[in-house]
Write a protein that holds these residues in place. Structure first.
Motif, PDB file in Angstrom:
ATOM      1  N   ASN A 162       0.703  -1.108  -0.101  1.00  0.00           N
ATOM      2  CA  ASN A 162      -0.099   0.033  -0.106  1.00  0.00           C
ATOM      3  C   ASN A 162       0.775   1.111   0.082  1.00  0.00           C
ATOM      4  OD1 ASN A 162       1.015   0.490   2.555  1.00  0.00           O
ATOM      5  ND2 ASN A 162      -0.851  -0.562   3.582  1.00  0.00           N
ATOM      6  N   ASP A 163       0.209   2.356   0.045  1.00  0.00           N
ATOM      7  CA  ASP A 163       1.057   3.607   0.040  1.00  0.00           C
ATOM      8  C   ASP A 163       0.865   4.265   1.423  1.00  0.00           C
ATOM      9  OD1 ASP A 163      -1.689   4.359  -0.292  1.00  0.00           O
ATOM     10  OD2 ASP A 163      -1.232   5.428  -2.213  1.00  0.00           O
ATOM     11  N   ILE A 164       0.464   3.655   2.460  1.00  0.00           N
ATOM     12  CA  ILE A 164       0.322   4.219   3.824  1.00  0.00           C
ATOM     13  C   ILE A 164       1.681   4.403   4.672  1.00  0.00           C
ATOM     14  CG2 ILE A 164      -1.267   4.216   5.838  1.00  0.00           C
ATOM     15  CD1 ILE A 164      -2.581   5.240   3.350  1.00  0.00           C
ATOM     16  N   LEU A 165       1.812   5.420   5.355  1.00  0.00           N
ATOM     17  CA  LEU A 165       2.753   5.483   6.539  1.00  0.00           C
ATOM     18  C   LEU A 165       2.001   5.600   7.733  1.00  0.00           C
ATOM     19  CD1 LEU A 165       5.548   7.888   5.243  1.00  0.00           C
ATOM     20  CD2 LEU A 165       5.902   5.493   5.544  1.00  0.00           C
ATOM     21  N   ARG A 166       2.059   4.584   8.649  1.00  0.00           N
ATOM     22  CA  ARG A 166       1.574   4.721  10.011  1.00  0.00           C
ATOM     23  C   ARG A 166       2.204   5.551  11.075  1.00  0.00           C
ATOM     24  NH1 ARG A 166       1.063  -0.387  12.364  1.00  0.00           N
ATOM     25  NH2 ARG A 166       2.502  -1.274  10.762  1.00  0.00           N
ATOM     26  N   TYR A 167       2.020   6.609  11.687  1.00  0.00           N
ATOM     27  CA  TYR A 167       2.810   7.497  12.493  1.00  0.00           C
ATOM     28  C   TYR A 167       2.481   6.956  13.890  1.00  0.00           C
ATOM     29  CZ  TYR A 167       4.639  11.563  15.002  1.00  0.00           C
ATOM     30  OH  TYR A 167       5.400  12.218  15.455  1.00  0.00           O
ATOM     31  N   ILE A 168       3.621   6.728  14.774  1.00  0.00           N
ATOM     32  CA  ILE A 168       3.565   6.393  16.126  1.00  0.00           C
ATOM     33  C   ILE A 168       4.542   7.538  16.819  1.00  0.00           C
ATOM     34  CG2 ILE A 168       4.190   4.747  17.857  1.00  0.00           C
ATOM     35  CD1 ILE A 168       4.230   2.623  15.763  1.00  0.00           C
ATOM     36  N   PRO A 169       3.751   8.448  17.501  1.00  0.00           N
ATOM     37  CA  PRO A 169       4.382   9.383  18.444  1.00  0.00           C
ATOM     38  C   PRO A 169       5.082   8.844  19.447  1.00  0.00           C
ATOM     39  CG  PRO A 169       1.885   9.659  18.749  1.00  0.00           C
ATOM     40  CD  PRO A 169       2.166   8.381  17.735  1.00  0.00           C
ATOM     41  N   LEU A 170       6.234   9.580  19.926  1.00  0.00           N
ATOM     42  CA  LEU A 170       6.990   9.121  20.939  1.00  0.00           C
ATOM     43  C   LEU A 170       6.458   9.780  22.343  1.00  0.00           C
ATOM     44  CD1 LEU A 170      10.733   9.166  19.656  1.00  0.00           C
ATOM     45  CD2 LEU A 170       9.173   7.005  20.182  1.00  0.00           C
ATOM     46  N   PRO A 171       6.278   9.457  23.205  1.00  0.00           N
ATOM     47  CA  PRO A 171       5.830   9.945  24.454  1.00  0.00           C
ATOM     48  C   PRO A 171       6.563  11.225  24.891  1.00  0.00           C
ATOM     49  CG  PRO A 171       6.066   7.633  24.923  1.00  0.00           C
ATOM     50  CD  PRO A 171       6.748   7.915  23.765  1.00  0.00           C
ATOM     51  N   ASP A 229      18.230   6.465  21.363  1.00  0.00           N
ATOM     52  CA  ASP A 229      18.350   5.409  20.382  1.00  0.00           C
ATOM     53  C   ASP A 229      17.129   4.612  20.179  1.00  0.00           C
ATOM     54  OD1 ASP A 229      19.126   4.215  18.074  1.00  0.00           O
ATOM     55  OD2 ASP A 229      21.118   3.235  19.078  1.00  0.00           O
ATOM     56  N   MET A 230      16.888   3.756  19.190  1.00  0.00           N
ATOM     57  CA  MET A 230      15.587   2.824  19.320  1.00  0.00           C
ATOM     58  C   MET A 230      16.051   1.570  18.375  1.00  0.00           C
ATOM     59  SD  MET A 230      11.807   3.494  17.592  1.00  0.00           S
ATOM     60  CE  MET A 230      11.192   4.428  18.804  1.00  0.00           C
ATOM     61  N   ALA A 231      15.534   0.468  18.748  1.00  0.00           N
ATOM     62  CA  ALA A 231      15.647  -0.732  18.390  1.00  0.00           C
ATOM     63  C   ALA A 231      14.591  -1.817  18.486  1.00  0.00           C
ATOM     64  CB  ALA A 231      17.135  -1.120  18.845  1.00  0.00           C
ATOM     65  N   LYS A 245      12.054  -0.540  21.225  1.00  0.00           N
ATOM     66  CA  LYS A 245      12.382  -0.099  22.375  1.00  0.00           C
ATOM     67  C   LYS A 245      13.178   1.104  22.207  1.00  0.00           C
ATOM     68  CE  LYS A 245      12.708  -4.090  25.463  1.00  0.00           C
ATOM     69  NZ  LYS A 245      13.485  -5.005  26.574  1.00  0.00           N
ATOM     70  N   TYR A 246      12.692   2.190  22.981  1.00  0.00           N
ATOM     71  CA  TYR A 246      13.236   3.727  22.616  1.00  0.00           C
ATOM     72  C   TYR A 246      13.938   3.977  24.075  1.00  0.00           C
ATOM     73  CZ  TYR A 246      13.070   8.708  22.623  1.00  0.00           C
ATOM     74  OH  TYR A 246      13.440   9.986  22.738  1.00  0.00           O
ATOM     75  N   VAL A 247      15.324   4.238  23.960  1.00  0.00           N
ATOM     76  CA  VAL A 247      16.022   4.673  25.128  1.00  0.00           C
ATOM     77  C   VAL A 247      16.634   6.170  25.009  1.00  0.00           C
ATOM     78  CG1 VAL A 247      18.050   4.210  26.440  1.00  0.00           C
ATOM     79  CG2 VAL A 247      16.930   2.392  25.241  1.00  0.00           C
ATOM     80  N   SER A 248      16.278   6.556  25.852  1.00  0.00           N
ATOM     81  CA  SER A 248      16.690   8.136  26.322  1.00  0.00           C
ATOM     82  C   SER A 248      17.683   8.330  27.516  1.00  0.00           C
ATOM     83  CB  SER A 248      15.652   9.279  26.222  1.00  0.00           C
ATOM     84  OG  SER A 248      16.123  10.581  26.240  1.00  0.00           O
ATOM     85  N   MET A 249      18.786   8.603  27.284  1.00  0.00           N
ATOM     86  CA  MET A 249      19.618   8.703  28.545  1.00  0.00           C
ATOM     87  C   MET A 249      20.066   9.979  28.812  1.00  0.00           C
ATOM     88  SD  MET A 249      22.034   5.565  28.300  1.00  0.00           S
ATOM     89  CE  MET A 249      22.903   5.859  26.785  1.00  0.00           C
ATOM     90  N   GLY A 301      -1.110  -2.310  17.392  1.00  0.00           N
ATOM     91  CA  GLY A 301      -0.624  -3.710  17.438  1.00  0.00           C
ATOM     92  C   GLY A 301       0.866  -3.428  18.007  1.00  0.00           C
ATOM     93  N   LEU A 302       1.544  -2.459  17.871  1.00  0.00           N
ATOM     94  CA  LEU A 302       2.838  -2.274  18.277  1.00  0.00           C
ATOM     95  C   LEU A 302       3.063  -1.594  19.525  1.00  0.00           C
ATOM     96  CD1 LEU A 302       4.240  -1.106  15.006  1.00  0.00           C
ATOM     97  CD2 LEU A 302       4.323  -3.512  15.730  1.00  0.00           C
ATOM     98  N   VAL A 303       3.893  -2.218  20.430  1.00  0.00           N
ATOM     99  CA  VAL A 303       4.251  -1.966  21.685  1.00  0.00           C
ATOM    100  C   VAL A 303       5.445  -1.373  21.772  1.00  0.00           C
ATOM    101  CG1 VAL A 303       4.619  -2.733  24.141  1.00  0.00           C
ATOM    102  CG2 VAL A 303       3.017  -3.721  22.709  1.00  0.00           C
ATOM    103  N   VAL A 304       5.597  -0.050  22.221  1.00  0.00           N
ATOM    104  CA  VAL A 304       6.734   0.806  22.264  1.00  0.00           C
ATOM    105  C   VAL A 304       7.129   0.790  23.867  1.00  0.00           C
ATOM    106  CG1 VAL A 304       7.794   2.976  21.950  1.00  0.00           C
ATOM    107  CG2 VAL A 304       6.056   2.088  20.512  1.00  0.00           C
ATOM    108  N   ALA A 305       8.287   0.191  24.259  1.00  0.00           N
ATOM    109  CA  ALA A 305       8.761   0.578  25.439  1.00  0.00           C
ATOM    110  C   ALA A 305       9.622   1.446  25.469  1.00  0.00           C
ATOM    111  CB  ALA A 305       9.614  -0.797  25.895  1.00  0.00           C
ATOM    112  N   VAL A 306       9.508   2.606  26.363  1.00  0.00           N
ATOM    113  CA  VAL A 306      10.255   3.729  26.684  1.00  0.00           C
ATOM    114  C   VAL A 306      10.867   3.644  27.887  1.00  0.00           C
ATOM    115  CG1 VAL A 306      10.105   6.238  26.292  1.00  0.00           C
ATOM    116  CG2 VAL A 306       8.537   4.676  25.139  1.00  0.00           C
ATOM    117  N   TYR A 307      12.152   4.128  27.947  1.00  0.00           N
ATOM    118  CA  TYR A 307      12.988   4.507  28.989  1.00  0.00           C
ATOM    119  C   TYR A 307      13.522   5.936  28.912  1.00  0.00           C
ATOM    120  CZ  TYR A 307      13.053  -0.503  29.284  1.00  0.00           C
ATOM    121  OH  TYR A 307      12.416  -1.957  29.182  1.00  0.00           O
ATOM    122  N   LEU A 308      13.256   6.677  29.805  1.00  0.00           N
ATOM    123  CA  LEU A 308      13.566   8.017  29.659  1.00  0.00           C
ATOM    124  C   LEU A 308      14.619   8.386  31.080  1.00  0.00           C
ATOM    125  CD1 LEU A 308      10.375   9.824  29.100  1.00  0.00           C
ATOM    126  CD2 LEU A 308      12.385   9.195  27.277  1.00  0.00           C
TER     127      LEU A 308
END
Length: 316
Positions: A259-268, A282-284, A291-295, A309-316
């Protein structure tokens, strides 16, 4: 550094005395491979390729139409030792490389590489770099042999290393070596009031060619996306690739849905007044999770967000 004309349409790199790019040579004190250990299942891999002609069971070569040969070898070590790869072209001295080769992405047993185009000719229409796909292999019985294939030149398509995503279709229950490379870029309006347009240049190994298409975001909030810091492979049944703006959010494209769709997931939102200050992010993809990591100097806060359906685990 200077360019010297060789008289045959090519140029050589000349460096001031004492400044030859020795960093491009594989370190002499590199760790030795332990033959008593089985090959590692995963490695810590240096993304810059050294110049070295030594071979092992992973060596693969490609011969271009002009007869020039490019050779790639991987040197694997068990973590925490760092693995690396090397490139070699017979008859080409290490200081003829204008820059180091670069590992752009990996997925399964395939790797996408960018290798400087040799010989150097700044007045030629040829691209500065060539793109290769390498498959890891070994000499043991029953193992797939390694191979190296050059992708066709993405004519008139300009993109940077961190905007190229890579999907190995063979890791998703397929027996063949089909793969995709996807380069994302934004076209900003020349006049005030215009809207940003998004494009993807897609390489499909089944057709062995590049195509370009405009894609559309699924939310007005997606226009907060400003800069691509990196591309990551999510995979799954949809064959998803994501482009990451570490200050705002990620854009996900499902290659296999065509398809031609981009799904957007905002960061907290961050508790810091400015993420660019005293912050490393960084994110991986780890075990099916983004997993999104911010130090930073701020305290530790853990947040998780589920979206589409995607789970974003965030460490701030």
């Amino acid at each position: 550094m200077a360019l010297i004309f060789n008289g045959d349409g090519t140029y050589s790199m000349v460096y001031p005395e004492g400044t030859s790019p020795m960093i491009w040579l594989r370190p002499a004190d590199r760790p030795k491979t332990d033959p008593t250990l089985s090959p590692p299942k995963s490695v810590l891999l240096d993304t810059l390729g050294y110049v070295d002609g030594e071979c092992n069971d992973t060596t693969a070569a490609y011969v271009a139409a002009d007869g020039r040969r490019v050779q790639v070898t991987f040197w694997m070590h068990h973590p925490p030792l760092v693995s690396c790869f090397t490139v070699h072209s017979p008859g080409v001295k290490p200081d003829a490389f204008p820059e180091m080769a670069k590992l752009l992405a990996t997925d399964g047993d395939l790797a996408l590489l960018r290798v400087p185009h040799l010989p150097l000719n700044p007045f030629s229409d040829q691209p500065d770099s060539r793109f290769f796909v390498y498959r890891i292999g070994g000499g043991a019985a029953g193992e797939k042999p390694p191979w190296l294939r050059q992708l066709p030149n993405p004519d008139k398509l300009m993109f940077t290393d961190h905007t190229v995503g890579f999907l190995n279709y063979g890791t998703h229950g397929q027996a063949d070596d089909r793969f995709f490379a996807a380069a994302f870029y934004q076209e900003h309006p020349l006049r005030p009031g215009g809207s940003v347009k998004f494009y993807i240049s897609l390489f499909d190994s089944e057709t062995w060619g590049w195509t370009r298409k405009e894609v559309f975001v699924d939310s007005p909030e997606a226009y907060r996306y400003r800069f691509t810091n990196k591309a990551i492979t999510i995979g799954g049944d949809r064959g998803s690739i994501a482009w990451v703006d570490l200050s705002n959010g990620i854009l996900v494209h499902d290659l296999l849905l065509r398809n031609d769709i981009l799904r957007y997931i905002p960061l907290p939102p961050s508790e810091l007044p400015d993420l660019r200050t005293n912050s490393v992010r960084d994110m991986a993809v780890v075990n099916g999770y983004l997993k999104y990591v911010s130090m930073s100097i701020a305290g530790l806060v853990v947040v998780s967000v589920e979206y589409c359906g995607l789970v974003v685990a965030v460490y701030l």
